[in-house]
Scaffold this active site. Structure first.
Site, PDB file in Angstrom:
ATOM      1  CE  LYS A   1     -23.704   2.843 -57.805  1.00 38.77           C
ATOM      2  NZ  LYS A   1     -24.241   1.504 -57.487  1.00 38.77           N
TER       3      LYS A   1
ATOM      4  CB  SER B   1     -17.280   3.685 -62.739  1.00 39.01           C
ATOM      5  OG  SER B   1     -16.433   3.642 -61.604  1.00 39.01           O
TER       6      SER B   1
END
Lengths: 410, 410
Positions: free
Chosen positions: A60, A311
């Protein structure tokens, strides 16, 4: 259909590369690792992209930083968003690095660890709102009222361009790249990676993975418009997004080669396996790609490398511990059984000897003496055992039965 | 004093580099990672050498492979060793890669997971022997009888040269390297790293770390000959070596700048922190360097980089889960309390409301009604709560007391 901004309607690899390179001061080029044991079990050449080792613990930061680099810092009273986790941490981290004030609306029920992490990165946390969606809406309203810049977690062209950096790196890191398996929540990471890789080589396949308990993108792609699902229920909270974005949905439809789902049991199994074998901590969302490969929901490429993008790794340690314990039981490596032994010297010792001979380890023993239905000459014993797996457990039960023990569930 | 072989008496960086480079087909160059949160908390520039991401999960593959490359494969009936863990896996892996049969004597009590890992790498496992030491002796005897090559886990010049590869890599990976903190069990890794780095730059400091519950090298260095300690008791089983080697002890004395100890609580804390913040799974032995920095047993260099070598990640997932749970309680982030509420509608709700106001999360609630000393109008409640830490816990207790609740330990 929302009209795509020019950068996404006609993207160029050069432009995405430039976004990637501009953030190299704060964003790590995360390592890739081949995994021989996964490759063997899955039947293909499996490479892991360890984006869980990214600063702030997830991808992110890439999107947050790309967004902040695109706005006019001078005329900005600060940035604001709504988030329960990774996006909040990343925006706070990126904002502090650029000297911009940052406020995050977080749900009342947000984990203390995540709230503390945002504060540790200098973000102002306002708790309130039932869920993430109402926090995002609150942040959007506040941005308008107070002249702050609202940063959407995924439905934003600059954010998507930032996330594409994972694809830009993979293009350079993995020779003979044939397939990439990517988690899909809002769709920012998956569409960013797909765009970058397809521009690099249109023959690279990109497959998205959602959690079965919150597969809004799958449903939306079926009907070609964003569908909001009512209930999200999955351990993969990082991709528990109830509605894909107006920008991301058309991108997913255009650029992905497919999308699949995996259930929580598969996700937990992948998390534990990655910790045990690869020594990497992943959150549920970070493990869905490996889960999809292990369950066969995604086939690896028959030749060349298949990459699973890990991720993120922002999992509450307590949840990781619970996942490990749950997995041990699911895998029948940890077994509880109950049986009876003569209430006389050597009775228990004989039982334990029989278990040792069968090759199981004894983790816990407890005597239960006061059950009414027991013969007074016998005592009940509950045992927690460690075995090599379901076959070994069955063998053990058969061996104890043959030795005259009546074995029940513990 | 054992006479050192020439390669160790007069080592050359070129020779160690050659050993390192010869193994690059099977050994990974493991990544280094800066850690901002550790750097901030410790007050220096901290870099982690993620040797837990090495093939087979620890540095041991380096020494095993260097040893196998040094022997005459044609005239060898196979290799044999005694080990409970990492050395066994690594030797099996290296032997299979070179097409050499491998047998490992493992203690009767060795973890099933470790036995299975050796078998998965094609090693023959013979269980027997009380502990590691008797397994090592057994292997040495068998080697003589059966014409096999015995591979000692650490007290071997080729093995030590292999482990030095971690130092060879650090010399190239970390600019401005000033200090390295290395786990010490038998001393093979620490002496190998120290030799390589001191030849590279004599000003780089190398500090060893042992587990307090098994500090045989510390005791031996005090008296300048190998001392065997009687009892090893530490979570860091990978460095629970009761007697340093005849070769390694003089090397540690010559090349280390210091050696310290850390206790199990510090080791568990470092393991959990590395998992939570850095997303890396380490075994106890792999975390002692970070434990030493966090407890202040080792000061980081005042300028330049201080590296902690995370030597391995082969921890039983169940032990990792237990470590996480224990750490949560130690840190007072997970708190058990016991109190009483009126046994009437709203009684429990009022208590939970008071806890929520104090900002703690409720993990578990159980009613206990049948304690004899309770007023019949009250019911006892046990709670497990999550707080932000000791201060918050104290605040919470004070808040509940002020609201009229009598709070005891749960």
């Amino acid at each position: 259909m929302t009209e795509l901004p020019e950068t996404l309607a006609n993207p160029s690899l050069e432009a995405l590369r430039a976004v990637h390179d501009a953030s190299s001061d704060l964003v790590r080029e995360t390592p890739t690792m081949t995994s021989r044991s996964l490759s063997r079990d899955v039947g293909g050449e499996i490479v892991l992209k360890a984006e869980n080792l990214q600063r702030t613990g997830s991808f992110k930061i890439r999107g947050a930083l790309a967004k902040l680099r695109s706005i006019d810092v001078e005329g900005c009273a600060g940035v604001v968003t709504g988030s329960a986790g990774n996006h909040a941490q990343s925006l706070a981290y990126a904002a502090r690095s650029l000297g911009i004030p940052c406020r995050v609306y977080m749900p009342q029920a947000a984990a203390i660890g995540k709230v503390e992490a945002v504060r540790a990165f200098g973000g102002e946390v306002v708790r309130g709102g039932e869920g993430v969606d109402s926090c995002v809406n609150l942040a959007r309203d506040v941005a308008l009222e107070e002249g702050m810049e609202f940063v959407h977690p995924f439905d934003d062209a600059d954010v998507i361009a930032g996330q594409s950096g994972v694809g830009v790196e993979l293009a350079g890191q993995v020779p003979d790249l044939r397939k990439v398996v990517v988690p899909v929540g809002g769709g920012g990471l998956a569409s960013g990676i797909a765009i970058a890789l397809k521009l690099h080589d249109p023959d690279v396949e990109v497959i998205g993975v959602q959690a079965e308990g919150c597969a809004a993108a799958v449903e939306s792609m079926d009907v070609h418009h964003p569908v909001e699902i009512e209930q999200a229920s999955t351990i993969a909270d990082g991709i528990a997004v109830k509605r894909p974005g107006n920008l991301t949905l058309p991108l997913l439809e255009r650029w992905l080669d497919g999308i699949v789902t995996v259930d929580d049991e598969a996700i937990v199994g992948a998390m534990v396996r990655l910790a045990e074998r690869t020594k990497l901590v992943t959150e549920g969302a970070g493990a869905v790609g490996v889960a999809a490969l292990l369950t066969g929901a995604v086939e690896p490429a028959s030749t060349g490398a298949t990459v699973a993008v890990l991720s993120g790794g922002n999992v509450d340690p307590r949840l990781l511990a619970a996942a490990i314990n749950r997995h041990e039981i699911t895998e029948s490596r940890r077994v509880r059984i109950s049986t009876r032994v003569p209430d006389s010297p050597g009775g228990l010792a004989d039982l334990l000897q029989a278990i040792a001979l069968a090759g199981a380890n004894i983790l816990e023993v407890s005597h239960v003496r006061d059950l009414a239905d027991l013969d007074l000459s016998q005592t009940s014993v509950d045992l927690t055992l460690e075995t090599r797996g379901p076959d070994h457990t069955a063998e053990l039960r058969a061996g104890l039965a043959a030795a005259g023990y009546e074995v029940g569930e513990g």
